[in-house]
Design a protein around this motif. Structure first.
Motif, PDB file in Angstrom:
ATOM      1  N   ASN A   2     -12.799  13.159 -38.554  1.00 23.45           N
ATOM      2  CA  ASN A   2     -13.318  12.457 -39.724  1.00 23.45           C
ATOM      3  C   ASN A   2     -12.218  11.611 -40.388  1.00 23.45           C
ATOM      4  O   ASN A   2     -11.029  11.798 -40.133  1.00 23.45           O
ATOM      5  CB  ASN A   2     -13.946  13.446 -40.721  1.00 23.45           C
ATOM      6  CG  ASN A   2     -12.945  14.378 -41.369  1.00 23.45           C
ATOM      7  OD1 ASN A   2     -11.766  14.086 -41.473  1.00 23.45           O
ATOM      8  ND2 ASN A   2     -13.416  15.527 -41.828  1.00 23.45           N
ATOM      9  N   PRO A   3     -12.579  10.675 -41.238  1.00 23.14           N
ATOM     10  CA  PRO A   3     -11.587   9.772 -41.834  1.00 23.14           C
ATOM     11  C   PRO A   3     -10.498  10.499 -42.609  1.00 23.14           C
ATOM     12  O   PRO A   3      -9.338  10.112 -42.587  1.00 23.14           O
ATOM     13  CB  PRO A   3     -12.450   8.886 -42.749  1.00 23.14           C
ATOM     14  CG  PRO A   3     -13.816   8.938 -42.162  1.00 23.14           C
ATOM     15  CD  PRO A   3     -13.957  10.314 -41.606  1.00 23.14           C
ATOM     16  N   ASN A   4     -10.860  11.553 -43.324  1.00 23.58           N
ATOM     17  CA  ASN A   4      -9.866  12.277 -44.117  1.00 23.58           C
ATOM     18  C   ASN A   4      -8.778  12.873 -43.237  1.00 23.58           C
ATOM     19  O   ASN A   4      -7.606  12.901 -43.594  1.00 23.58           O
ATOM     20  CB  ASN A   4     -10.544  13.381 -44.929  1.00 23.58           C
ATOM     21  CG  ASN A   4     -11.433  12.822 -46.024  1.00 23.58           C
ATOM     22  OD1 ASN A   4     -11.211  11.710 -46.483  1.00 23.58           O
ATOM     23  ND2 ASN A   4     -12.448  13.573 -46.411  1.00 23.58           N
ATOM     24  N   ALA A   5      -9.179  13.368 -42.059  1.00 24.29           N
ATOM     25  CA  ALA A   5      -8.201  13.963 -41.152  1.00 24.29           C
ATOM     26  C   ALA A   5      -7.231  12.909 -40.635  1.00 24.29           C
ATOM     27  O   ALA A   5      -6.047  13.180 -40.456  1.00 24.29           O
ATOM     28  CB  ALA A   5      -8.917  14.649 -39.994  1.00 24.29           C
ATOM     29  N   LYS A   6      -7.730  11.693 -40.404  1.00 18.48           N
ATOM     30  CA  LYS A   6      -6.865  10.636 -39.880  1.00 18.48           C
ATOM     31  C   LYS A   6      -5.781  10.275 -40.888  1.00 18.48           C
ATOM     32  O   LYS A   6      -4.651   9.968 -40.531  1.00 18.48           O
ATOM     33  CB  LYS A   6      -7.697   9.403 -39.540  1.00 18.48           C
ATOM     34  CG  LYS A   6      -8.592   9.579 -38.325  1.00 18.48           C
ATOM     35  CD  LYS A   6      -9.377   8.316 -38.060  1.00 18.48           C
ATOM     36  CE  LYS A   6     -10.273   8.482 -36.840  1.00 18.48           C
ATOM     37  NZ  LYS A   6     -11.073   7.275 -36.577  1.00 18.48           N
ATOM     38  N   ASN A  69     -14.799  18.703 -36.369  1.00 19.56           N
ATOM     39  CA  ASN A  69     -14.984  17.423 -37.053  1.00 19.56           C
ATOM     40  C   ASN A  69     -13.738  16.946 -37.791  1.00 19.56           C
ATOM     41  O   ASN A  69     -13.762  15.910 -38.449  1.00 19.56           O
ATOM     42  CB  ASN A  69     -16.198  17.472 -38.002  1.00 19.56           C
ATOM     43  CG  ASN A  69     -16.007  18.431 -39.166  1.00 19.56           C
ATOM     44  OD1 ASN A  69     -14.893  18.683 -39.621  1.00 19.56           O
ATOM     45  ND2 ASN A  69     -17.108  18.980 -39.673  1.00 19.56           N
ATOM     46  N   GLY A  70     -12.636  17.701 -37.692  1.00 17.08           N
ATOM     47  CA  GLY A  70     -11.379  17.246 -38.265  1.00 17.08           C
ATOM     48  C   GLY A  70     -11.139  17.635 -39.702  1.00 17.08           C
ATOM     49  O   GLY A  70     -10.129  17.254 -40.290  1.00 17.08           O
ATOM     50  N   ALA A  71     -12.053  18.410 -40.301  1.00 16.10           N
ATOM     51  CA  ALA A  71     -11.799  18.907 -41.655  1.00 16.10           C
ATOM     52  C   ALA A  71     -10.604  19.852 -41.646  1.00 16.10           C
ATOM     53  O   ALA A  71      -9.891  19.991 -42.641  1.00 16.10           O
ATOM     54  CB  ALA A  71     -13.031  19.622 -42.203  1.00 16.10           C
ATOM     55  N   ALA A  72     -10.374  20.511 -40.510  1.00 14.60           N
ATOM     56  CA  ALA A  72      -9.161  21.302 -40.256  1.00 14.60           C
ATOM     57  C   ALA A  72      -8.621  20.873 -38.904  1.00 14.60           C
ATOM     58  O   ALA A  72      -9.377  20.441 -38.022  1.00 14.60           O
ATOM     59  CB  ALA A  72      -9.472  22.795 -40.270  1.00 14.60           C
ATOM     60  N   ASP A  73      -7.316  20.967 -38.735  1.00 15.26           N
ATOM     61  CA  ASP A  73      -6.687  20.545 -37.480  1.00 15.26           C
ATOM     62  C   ASP A  73      -6.641  21.672 -36.464  1.00 15.26           C
ATOM     63  O   ASP A  73      -6.824  21.456 -35.261  1.00 15.26           O
ATOM     64  CB  ASP A  73      -5.273  20.032 -37.768  1.00 15.26           C
ATOM     65  CG  ASP A  73      -5.288  18.903 -38.780  1.00 15.26           C
ATOM     66  OD1 ASP A  73      -5.881  17.853 -38.484  1.00 15.26           O
ATOM     67  OD2 ASP A  73      -4.733  19.090 -39.891  1.00 15.26           O
ATOM     68  N   ILE A  74      -6.370  22.878 -36.936  1.00 16.63           N
ATOM     69  CA  ILE A  74      -6.389  24.074 -36.108  1.00 16.63           C
ATOM     70  C   ILE A  74      -7.096  25.173 -36.903  1.00 16.63           C
ATOM     71  O   ILE A  74      -7.216  25.089 -38.129  1.00 16.63           O
ATOM     72  CB  ILE A  74      -4.976  24.537 -35.687  1.00 16.63           C
ATOM     73  CG1 ILE A  74      -4.076  24.733 -36.910  1.00 16.63           C
ATOM     74  CG2 ILE A  74      -4.349  23.561 -34.705  1.00 16.63           C
ATOM     75  CD1 ILE A  74      -2.684  25.280 -36.572  1.00 16.63           C
ATOM     76  N   ILE A 190      -9.128  33.849 -31.460  1.00 18.98           N
ATOM     77  CA  ILE A 190      -8.408  32.774 -30.784  1.00 18.98           C
ATOM     78  C   ILE A 190      -7.987  31.697 -31.775  1.00 18.98           C
ATOM     79  O   ILE A 190      -8.572  31.539 -32.841  1.00 18.98           O
ATOM     80  CB  ILE A 190      -9.252  32.136 -29.651  1.00 18.98           C
ATOM     81  CG1 ILE A 190     -10.568  31.568 -30.211  1.00 18.98           C
ATOM     82  CG2 ILE A 190      -9.526  33.149 -28.549  1.00 18.98           C
ATOM     83  CD1 ILE A 190     -11.404  30.807 -29.175  1.00 18.98           C
ATOM     84  N   LEU A 191      -6.949  30.965 -31.390  1.00 17.76           N
ATOM     85  CA  LEU A 191      -6.508  29.778 -32.128  1.00 17.76           C
ATOM     86  C   LEU A 191      -7.112  28.570 -31.442  1.00 17.76           C
ATOM     87  O   LEU A 191      -6.940  28.387 -30.228  1.00 17.76           O
ATOM     88  CB  LEU A 191      -4.985  29.684 -32.134  1.00 17.76           C
ATOM     89  CG  LEU A 191      -4.382  28.413 -32.761  1.00 17.76           C
ATOM     90  CD1 LEU A 191      -4.623  28.391 -34.263  1.00 17.76           C
ATOM     91  CD2 LEU A 191      -2.878  28.322 -32.460  1.00 17.76           C
ATOM     92  N   ILE A 192      -7.840  27.767 -32.209  1.00 16.35           N
ATOM     93  CA  ILE A 192      -8.476  26.579 -31.652  1.00 16.35           C
ATOM     94  C   ILE A 192      -7.911  25.334 -32.328  1.00 16.35           C
ATOM     95  O   ILE A 192      -7.330  25.408 -33.416  1.00 16.35           O
ATOM     96  CB  ILE A 192     -10.010  26.618 -31.835  1.00 16.35           C
ATOM     97  CG1 ILE A 192     -10.378  26.759 -33.322  1.00 16.35           C
ATOM     98  CG2 ILE A 192     -10.605  27.750 -31.018  1.00 16.35           C
ATOM     99  CD1 ILE A 192     -11.882  26.707 -33.586  1.00 16.35           C
ATOM    100  N   GLY A 193      -8.079  24.193 -31.667  1.00 15.24           N
ATOM    101  CA  GLY A 193      -7.525  22.950 -32.210  1.00 15.24           C
ATOM    102  C   GLY A 193      -8.458  21.767 -32.019  1.00 15.24           C
ATOM    103  O   GLY A 193      -9.243  21.729 -31.070  1.00 15.24           O
ATOM    104  N   ASN A 194      -8.369  20.821 -32.923  1.00 12.76           N
ATOM    105  CA  ASN A 194      -9.060  19.548 -32.792  1.00 12.76           C
ATOM    106  C   ASN A 194      -8.283  18.690 -31.789  1.00 12.76           C
ATOM    107  O   ASN A 194      -7.073  18.532 -31.928  1.00 12.76           O
ATOM    108  CB  ASN A 194      -9.126  18.857 -34.157  1.00 12.76           C
ATOM    109  CG  ASN A 194      -9.753  17.480 -34.088  1.00 12.76           C
ATOM    110  OD1 ASN A 194      -9.135  16.540 -33.612  1.00 12.76           O
ATOM    111  ND2 ASN A 194     -10.979  17.366 -34.574  1.00 12.76           N
ATOM    112  N   PRO A 195      -8.938  18.167 -30.743  1.00 13.10           N
ATOM    113  CA  PRO A 195      -8.209  17.401 -29.717  1.00 13.10           C
ATOM    114  C   PRO A 195      -7.370  16.258 -30.291  1.00 13.10           C
ATOM    115  O   PRO A 195      -6.223  16.045 -29.871  1.00 13.10           O
ATOM    116  CB  PRO A 195      -9.332  16.879 -28.814  1.00 13.10           C
ATOM    117  CG  PRO A 195     -10.429  17.887 -28.977  1.00 13.10           C
ATOM    118  CD  PRO A 195     -10.369  18.308 -30.416  1.00 13.10           C
TER     119      PRO A 195
END
Length: 294
Positions: A2-6, A69-74, A190-195
């Motif tokens: 999402n734009p905020n994450a960028k 959706n990028g609201a969090a990075d991991i 588990i630890l997950i991440g936004n690509p």
């Protein structure tokens, strides 16, 4: 993303605000050296001891989508939650904790012994996504009954013939006179991440993973230190297990002695210390290990 994450320059980590894995996750993160502000109140967004990392406290079920959706990075949550949401995320690290099985269970007095016997019957679950896929794959049509909790009560309330629910030990199922018919999923935390975020914050994420991984590998390990006369060194080595064998160093003040150090499993300690004593070791110290970096 999402734009905020960028636009965000600070890595955002999503962790559970409640549930069975919430406290263990906070303990793990802080044991790795990242201290959380407001960990008791669990405010929505909190700072950490690292000015480049902030924490988002969220429901475990929401974390996969926040990361996707990028609201969090991991984020840290159960594998079951990721699969239920079907979120497009990267699995970065298995935290080797929060183990639970997603199982199909029926009343003890039921004549059902196979999931294929449930055609046309009602199945109560908090995991309709995983459950639906499971029955589709085995070619059995069931009526799913979504519930928000206390799934084990559904058969006795007359709203379902079977349940699909998480269990750690099976005790709750047995207490409610339920019998496991099949295991659908084995889940851990588990630890997950936004690509996209993994590319942007790769150094910070690698740093976080190293810290967490070092705590995981230190679990159940102890550091042994002892003095041994050189004439007994082979005897001590013969009974001393370790990750890569003991480290042997000269004792400057006494040329007839050596210092022996080793990392051993806590499971071996009870009998190992007395065995080492009989083999010639003395001044034995047992030290906890907080982190172990490979």
């Amino acid at each position: 993303m999402n734009p905020n994450a960028k636009d965000r320059s600070i890595l955002r980590l999503a962790i559970p605000n409640k549930g069975r894995i919430a406290d263990p996750v906070i303990e793990l993160v802080e044991s790795g050296g990242l201290k959380l502000e407001n960990s008791r109140t669990r405010r929505l967004i909190s700072k950490t001891s690292d000015p480049d990392i902030e924490v988002l406290f969220a429901r475990p079920a929401d974390i996969p989508e926040y990361v996707a959706n990028g609201a969090a990075d991991i984020g840290i949550t159960g594998r079951d939650m990721v699969l239920e949401r079907g979120s497009v995320v990267d699995e970065i690290l298995d935290l080797k904790s929060g183990h639970a099985r997603l199982v199909l269970a029926v009343p003890e007095d039921s004549g059902i012994t196979s999931s294929k016997q449930l055609g046309g019957m009602k199945v109560a679950t908090e995991f309709p996504g995983i459950c639906g896929k499971y029955f589709d794959e085995i070619g059995v049509d069931v009526v799913l009954v979504p519930v928000g909790g206390a799934c084990e009560a559904a058969p006795y309330l007359g709203i379902a013939d079977a349940i699909v629910d998480l269990t750690s030990s099976g005790t709750t199922l047995a207490t409610n006179n339920l019998r496991i018919v099949d295991e659908i999923l084995d889940s851990t935390t588990i630890l997950i991440g936004n690509p996209g975020s993994r590319k942007k914050f790769h150094e910070k994420i690698d740093e976080f993973c190293l810290a967490i991984d070092s705590v995981i590998h230190a679990r159940g390990q102890r550091y042994l230190m002892m003095n041994v006369e050189r004439s007994y060194l082979d005897d001590v080595r013969a009974v001393l297990p370790g990750l890569s064998g003991p480290t042997v160093m000269d004792v400057v003040s006494d040329k007839s002695m050596v210092a022996v150090h080793a990392v051993v499993s806590e499971d071996h300690l009870y009998s190992l210390v007395s065995t080492l004593k009989r083999a010639g070791a003395k001044d034995i110290l047992v030290v906890p290990i907080e982190r172990m970096i490979r």
